[in-house]
Scaffold this motif. Structure first.
Motif: not given
Length: 266
Positions: A151-180
């Motif tokens: 959830x979050x805004x970020x509308x109207x060019x308000x970068x301060x209210x832009x939501x963070x990026x949240x990513x869920x990753x599964x079954x990755x090797x360390x090399x895969x983690x770097x690539x992703x």
């Protein structure tokens, strides 16, 4: 614009394919100014290999499937002078074959001489942090990363209210983690990631960071990718020069040899 005109008296296509050479090639200095150049890489279209507004370095990258920093040496113009290459290929030619033909063209028309060597290149090195890895052993069969809606805004060019990026990753090797991480956070990582964690196995994790463009606007609430990797994954990302295999330019001519008869400018 250049085009290949009438072509006759050619050696049979099979013999040319075995020699990994173009049937006929129009190679000339590009008329496009460096400020206006747009290179989209080599393409196969209508029985021709076409690569316009390309530097000699770009041709080497295309021919050998390398990135720019995996090619070392050579005079300064190899990354500034622009060329157009339009070459006729045998029917059914695929890109791997065209790359071999381009290698032959560089040797014959530019007298390019390369050698294999080790060369220091900048890479983001992934290691285990001082407190140890916080990665969890993989618990399922699914593999890959997916963003989680926030959830979050970020509308109207308000970068301060832009939501963070949240990513869920599964079954990755360390090399895969770097690539992703390289793919997902290109705003932070302008070079490839090399795994030096010495970890083995597959892992699950969730990570949250602030987009690079919004980091300053968020101030103390922002989370850089580097802090996220450190605090949330127990890993460390550092930019270092590491020795990697490279092609070193030993000799190259600035002016290609003249086009053969049968190549016309229209």
């Amino acid at each position: 614009m250049t085009r290949i005109g009438s072509i006759c008296c050619l050696v049979p296509a099979l013999a040319l394919a075995q020699q990994s050479k173009f049937e006929l090639a129009d190679v000339r200095a590009s008329k496009t100014s460096s400020m206006m150049a747009q290179n989209f890489g080599g393409v196969l279209r209508g029985g021709r290999y076409i690569n316009r507004d390309v530097t000699l370095l770009g041709l080497i990258e295309a021919a050998y499937g390398l990135k720019a920093d995996a090619v070392a040496g050579g005079p300064g113009w190899v990354d500034s002078d622009l060329f157009d290459v339009i070459a006729k290929v045998p029917d059914g030619t695929k890109m791997p074959e065209a790359k071999q033909m381009l290698q032959s063209l560089l040797e014959e028309r530019f007298h390019l001489v390369l050698k294999h060597d080790m060369h220091p290149v900048p890479r983001y090195v992934l290691t285990v942090g001082k407190g140890g890895s916080k990665l969890k052993p993989a618990s399922g069969s699914g593999q890959g990363c997916k963003p989680l809606q926030q959830p979050g805004g970020g509308g109207g060019g308000d970068l301060a209210s832009l939501p963070n990026i949240v990513v869920e990753c599964h079954n990755l090797s360390p090399a895969d983690i770097g690539d992703n991480l390289r793919q997902m956070a290109g705003g932070y990582l302008d070079h490839d990631v090399v795994d030096q964690t010495n970890l083995s196995g597959q892992f699950d994790f969730q990570i949250e960071w602030t987009a690079r463009g919004a980091l300053a606007a968020k101030g103390a609430d922002g989370i850089s990718l580097f802090d996220a990797v450190d605090r949330q994954l127990g890993l460390k990302l550092e930019l270092k020069d590491i020795s990697m295999p490279a092609l070193v330019i030993e000799k190259v001519d600035r002016k290609p040899t003249p086009n053969e008869p049968g190549v016309e400018k229209t």
